[in-house]
Design a protein around this motif. Sequence first.
Motif, PDB file in Angstrom:
ATOM      1  N   TRP A 165       0.824  -1.205   0.000  1.00  0.00           N
ATOM      2  CA  TRP A 165       0.000   0.000   0.000  1.00  0.00           C
ATOM      3  C   TRP A 165       0.864   1.264   0.000  1.00  0.00           C
ATOM      4  N   ILE A 166       2.005   1.201   0.669  1.00  0.00           N
ATOM      5  CA  ILE A 166       2.927   2.343   0.659  1.00  0.00           C
ATOM      6  C   ILE A 166       3.419   2.606  -0.757  1.00  0.00           C
ATOM      7  N   VAL A 167       3.743   1.536  -1.470  1.00  0.00           N
ATOM      8  CA  VAL A 167       4.201   1.668  -2.862  1.00  0.00           C
ATOM      9  C   VAL A 167       3.130   2.333  -3.722  1.00  0.00           C
ATOM     10  N   LYS A 168       1.872   2.066  -3.389  1.00  0.00           N
ATOM     11  CA  LYS A 168       0.759   2.678  -4.141  1.00  0.00           C
ATOM     12  C   LYS A 168       0.514   4.128  -3.741  1.00  0.00           C
ATOM     13  N   GLY A 169       1.297   4.616  -2.765  1.00  0.00           N
ATOM     14  CA  GLY A 169       1.184   6.016  -2.364  1.00  0.00           C
ATOM     15  C   GLY A 169       0.113   6.305  -1.344  1.00  0.00           C
ATOM     16  N   ARG A 170      -0.380   5.265  -0.670  1.00  0.00           N
ATOM     17  CA  ARG A 170      -1.439   5.477   0.315  1.00  0.00           C
ATOM     18  C   ARG A 170      -0.875   6.046   1.616  1.00  0.00           C
ATOM     19  N   THR A 171      -1.673   6.871   2.269  1.00  0.00           N
ATOM     20  CA  THR A 171      -1.284   7.450   3.558  1.00  0.00           C
ATOM     21  C   THR A 171      -1.538   6.429   4.666  1.00  0.00           C
ATOM     22  N   ASN A 172      -1.012   6.713   5.863  1.00  0.00           N
ATOM     23  CA  ASN A 172      -1.256   5.833   7.005  1.00  0.00           C
ATOM     24  C   ASN A 172      -2.747   5.674   7.277  1.00  0.00           C
ATOM     25  N   LYS A 173      -3.475   6.767   7.174  1.00  0.00           N
ATOM     26  CA  LYS A 173      -4.918   6.742   7.427  1.00  0.00           C
ATOM     27  C   LYS A 173      -5.629   5.847   6.412  1.00  0.00           C
ATOM     28  N   GLU A 174      -5.250   5.972   5.152  1.00  0.00           N
ATOM     29  CA  GLU A 174      -5.876   5.167   4.106  1.00  0.00           C
ATOM     30  C   GLU A 174      -5.556   3.686   4.273  1.00  0.00           C
ATOM     31  N   ILE A 175      -4.310   3.391   4.644  1.00  0.00           N
ATOM     32  CA  ILE A 175      -3.919   1.997   4.864  1.00  0.00           C
ATOM     33  C   ILE A 175      -4.672   1.419   6.061  1.00  0.00           C
ATOM     34  N   ALA A 176      -4.788   2.209   7.118  1.00  0.00           N
ATOM     35  CA  ALA A 176      -5.509   1.763   8.314  1.00  0.00           C
ATOM     36  C   ALA A 176      -6.960   1.425   7.981  1.00  0.00           C
ATOM     37  N   GLU A 177      -7.586   2.275   7.181  1.00  0.00           N
ATOM     38  CA  GLU A 177      -8.978   2.042   6.794  1.00  0.00           C
ATOM     39  C   GLU A 177      -9.105   0.816   5.905  1.00  0.00           C
ATOM     40  N   GLU A 178      -8.149   0.612   5.018  1.00  0.00           N
ATOM     41  CA  GLU A 178      -8.187  -0.514   4.093  1.00  0.00           C
ATOM     42  C   GLU A 178      -8.027  -1.844   4.824  1.00  0.00           C
ATOM     43  N   LEU A 179      -7.149  -1.877   5.830  1.00  0.00           N
ATOM     44  CA  LEU A 179      -6.827  -3.119   6.531  1.00  0.00           C
ATOM     45  C   LEU A 179      -7.522  -3.253   7.882  1.00  0.00           C
TER      46      LEU A 179
END
Length: 214
Positions: A165-179
């Motif tokens: 997700w980091i490689v895709k440019g997602r923020t910590n908040k976006e990653i947290a919501e996704e997972l």
Amino acid sequence: MTNNTRILLADDHKLFAAGIERLLSNEPDFVVEKVVHNGKEAIAAIQEKKVDLIITDMNMPGVNGLDILQYIKKKRWKVKTIVLSMYDDEEIFKKCIKQGVNAYVLKNADPEELIYTIREVMEDRYLANFEHVLNQAEEGDEFEQYDHFKATFKLSKRELEILRWIVKGRTNKEIAEELYLSIHTVETHRKHLHQKLKVSSVTELVKKALEMGL
């Protein structure tokens, strides 16, 4: 966390329980006070020993994991609870939540998932969500192509997910919501990724990930 977490482990599968005990005993802030193999022993042990957390199997002869949760809730004991279960069943999950369980972890989850869950529960940061439960499980051979890098850098399944997700440019908040994780948990995983991959910036982290083929 500044204080050790005192843990009671209840599971009728002795080999599995021994494995979990070894896993948790390797953590400097965890102390496994006792291991029991049925629900009756678990309840007696809670009364006998002062523990912060009980990790219980769902299925045990006689008094099962759900019975233990009900008893703790009835007595209003100040002990946190985590259920270890082989069932990725939403109805069972809901029954445990109704009885006040703090977290629900699948037995085929990555071992580090249990360690992080314990710390989240003890710091009141765990997000009880069934999608989170489903995301815990090993996902077949999805990460098989990265076995070399997992072995080389000691990356967990969760760390590989977050790295993608980091490689895709997602923020910590976006990653947290996704997972379905807390932001603090994502931040902790990112910190560990930097340490394990020996990088000091996001740019270096992404470069390393691309070299891995993520």
